[in-house]
Design an enzyme around this catalytic site. Structure first.
Site, PDB file in Angstrom:
ATOM      1  NE  ARG A 232      -4.204  -1.599   0.174  1.00 26.69           N
ATOM      2  CZ  ARG A 232      -4.344  -2.630  -0.647  1.00 26.69           C
ATOM      3  NH1 ARG A 232      -3.385  -2.897  -1.531  1.00 26.69           N
ATOM      4  NH2 ARG A 232      -5.409  -3.405  -0.580  1.00 26.69           N
ATOM      5  CG  HIS A 280      -3.183  -0.097  -6.953  1.00 25.85           C
ATOM      6  ND1 HIS A 280      -3.407   0.592  -5.788  1.00 25.85           N
ATOM      7  CD2 HIS A 280      -3.210  -1.414  -6.611  1.00 25.85           C
ATOM      8  CE1 HIS A 280      -3.573  -0.268  -4.787  1.00 25.85           C
ATOM      9  NE2 HIS A 280      -3.452  -1.499  -5.266  1.00 25.85           N
TER      10      HIS A 280
END
Length: 317
Positions: A232, A280
């Site tokens: 993350r 991502h």
């Protein structure tokens, strides 16, 4: 389920309409409501989320399931209004593991074999050999040695890399990972980091791991190491990462997760010569898997059974 359920698909950052065909195929007659058009919310049985707007889930009074769109739940638990009495589930997907392993293998090879330099040399019309290092001489550390980390380790071992893993607590690993050097706990973190020519971050995001990759953490790596973050964005202190690159302590970074997504146009990561940015996309779960697991979890809850992928909110995963 005897009756067709009503589901809400909620995200502040992506268009959740892409899930509609999969849910309708898995459960004909299902009613789907896509945020912000949720109606009064009184008949919504489950909510499928990715970065939902804070407070939205708390407005659904008869909710029975909160389903994350992915393996992580950090995007949910940071909502202070998230109801704590409703089961919270994550997605477990074998295809996600293979996708992550493929991305990580690409990132490791791309850095270790100087592929960025070769691409630049091609654009310049320059024929020049970069140093060649055989995979067994390159040590890859995986921080976060759960299912995804273990899948990455298998792929890297098959190519010939020397692999080490770190996790919060000691536990058994499958026999086929016997070649992996294992470390656990904060007491062994420095030893783990000192042997990582490439470090892959696959940590869950918890209060203990938020901002974990800071100046002190990066200083424990061998000089010139390569950081691959597929965890993350909040794991990394951006300013410390840039300083480590400027000093040469860090040689390169491959980043697939960011504090703000999409990555803002003026962010220094975009044009940094030793940072590779991907949006991502390290791995994705097929919509059919999301639909199938969500409906299975809801069925288990309605039948009074525990789901296999419910989250321990105190641990954060």
């Amino acid at each position: 389920m005897s009756d067709t359920p009503t589901l809400a698909l909620v995200s502040a950052t992506i268009d959740m309409n892409y899930l509609r065909p999969a849910f309708e195929a898995a459960c004909p007659g299902i009613e789907l409501r896509i945020w912000p058009d949720l109606g009064d919310g009184n008949d919504i049985d489950a909510v499928v989320c990715w970065e939902p707007p804070p407070g939205v889930i708390a407005t659904l009074p008869k909710l029975k399931l909160i389903q994350s769109l992915a393996a992580g739940i950090d995007h949910l638990v940071r909502d202070p209004a998230l109801p704590d009495h409703i089961p919270l589930c994550r997605i477990v997907d074998s295809q996600m593991a293979s996708g992550m392993a493929a991305y990580v293998a690409w990132a490791v090879v791309h850095g270790q074999r100087h592929m960025g330099a070769y691409l630049a040399q091609q654009r310049a019309g320059e024929w020049r050999e970069q140093p060649v290092q055989h995979p067994p001489q390159h040590r890859v550390g995986i921080a976060g040695f759960g299912a995804l980390g273990q899948a990455c380790a298998r792929t890297l071992l098959s190519i010939g890399y020397a692999v080490r893993g770190w996790k919060r607590s000691a536990s058994e690993v499958p026999a086929d990972l016997a070649a992996v050097s294992l470390f656990h706990g904060d007491d062994q973190l420095a030893d783990f980091l000192s042997g990582c020519d490439t470090l892959v971050c696959l940590l869950p995001l918890t209060e203990a791991t938020r901002n974990r990759i800071d100046a002190r953490f990066l200083a424990a790596l061998p000089k010139g190491a390569h950081l691959v973050n597929v965890g993350r964005g909040d794991h990394v202190v951006d300013a410390d990462l840039l300083m480590a690159l400027a000093s040469g302590q860090l040689g390169a970074a491959t980043l697939d997760a960011f504090r703000t997504e999409p990555l803002p146009a003026g962010h220094p990561f975009w044009r940094h010569p030793r940072i590779t940015v991907t949006p991502h996309i390290a791995t994705r779960t097929p919509a059919s898997v999301i639909a199938r697991q969500t409906l299975a979890n809801l069925s288990a809850i309605l039948s009074g059974r525990a789901t296999e992928v419910a989250i321990d909110r105190h641990r954060g995963y």
